[in-house]
Design an enzyme around this catalytic site. Sequence first.
Site, PDB file in Angstrom:
ATOM      1  N   GLU A  90       3.471  52.364 -32.091  1.00  0.00           N
ATOM      2  CA  GLU A  90       3.371  53.504 -33.025  1.00  0.00           C
ATOM      3  C   GLU A  90       4.762  53.900 -33.525  1.00  0.00           C
ATOM      4  OE1 GLU A  90       2.188  53.117 -29.976  1.00  0.00           O
ATOM      5  OE2 GLU A  90       0.656  54.579 -29.476  1.00  0.00           O
ATOM      6  N   ARG A 125       2.123  29.331 -18.643  1.00  0.00           N
ATOM      7  CA  ARG A 125       2.997  29.884 -17.591  1.00  0.00           C
ATOM      8  C   ARG A 125       3.859  31.011 -18.151  1.00  0.00           C
ATOM      9  NH1 ARG A 125       5.441  24.573 -14.434  1.00  0.00           N
ATOM     10  NH2 ARG A 125       3.514  23.968 -13.376  1.00  0.00           N
TER      11      ARG A 125
END
Length: 346
Positions: free
Chosen positions: A58, A192
């Site tokens: 935001e 990974r």
Amino acid sequence: MENMEFSLKKIFMERAIQLARNGLGTTSPNPMVGCVIEKNGVVISEGWHYKFGMNHAEVEAINKIKDNNSFVNSTLYVTLEPCIHFGKTSPCVDLIIKKKIPIVVIGIRDPYQKVNGLGIKKLINNGIKVVENFLEDQCLVLNKRFFTFHKKNRPYIILKWAQSNDGFIYSSNRKNKWISGENARQLNHKWRSEEDSILVGKKTVLNDNPKLNVRKWDGKNPVRIFIDKKLNIPDSYFVLDGTQKTIIFTEKNKKNKKNIEYICLSFKKELIKNILNQLYRRNIQSLIVEGGKNTLENFIKENMWDECRVFVCNTTLKCGIESPIIKGKMLKSVNIGKDILFYFSR
Ligand SMILES: NC(=O)c1ccc[n+]([C@@H]2O[C@H](COP(=O)([O-])OP(=O)(O)OC[C@H]3O[C@@H](n4cnc5c(N)ncnc54)[C@H](OP(=O)(O)O)[C@@H]3O)[C@@H](O)[C@H]2O)c1
């Protein structure tokens, strides 16, 4: 008209979800969050949470708008409830209120205790119209790791292995230790880089001497973890080279070294649950289990998994260690080079 309005909202929220995904592998232990600010049907700003400790989505989107008049009649779309607490950054809710953004559309409530509904309450109390649970299911999947961690008090668990087309994960007869092809192995390194930690069993360490790092993709190394009851792994093995944060679960007491933590546990019962509990305490939100059979089957037996990824490879072994059996819901299969990747969920 209502349908049209819904379709437009859907486009903006889907864009926010797409932006959020850019944070995969860098935001943990924070969630991935995306934000879009729209006015008169046009996107006027957007942002996402790039990395743990950096601006929330935001703030990224709001700070790109320099003229406060632009917020008049605007709508902010955000994939997760805006925060109300002071963490590494100040509360997003306060910034939204300060900028007088009139409408906020939220994908899903934040399960984190310090937020959970309080962000929404404060927005409403300040006269902001809030639309909740918009594309909630997609926003839940986006942050499956974060939600599993906060709701189940354990990491999100992915089981992964590669098996030959005749159902073996290992054969001592084979000179080339790889069962899967180059593309599958590269994809595995990408995976990974997306998870907080990676775990293997003792025999896998002894037989394969794996590095358990990210080499074929750009990204951070996961915390490597292995189970070694009697501490049989010699110091010369890669997993004990101290180049990467490493955790060893053992029955023995041993002093920690640089980057290496020994956690002493009873192996008598509920070993997997106890391991997961220790990872939870260390704020580890996701775990990829890469074998071997014994280790994978222990997770399966204790029903401690969320997702399973199996490569069925273009290799025939004829004998060896048989692959584990997974009874989950098959979601999809994809060709990866000459191998086929199957996705399962529990
Ligand atoms: N194709 C693939 O995707 C793939 C992936 C990984 C490994 N592999 C192959 O798999 C082979 C090894 O498989 P594996 O099944 O023999 O061994 P493993 O799962 O690697 O290791 C088993 C050992 O780990 C310890 N362990 C794991 N879970 C435990 C639990 N819940 N409780 C107690 N101990 C636990 C035990 O050690 P203690 O003996 O100390 O009790 C056990 O003997 C390797 O040769 C490797 O090449 C294949």
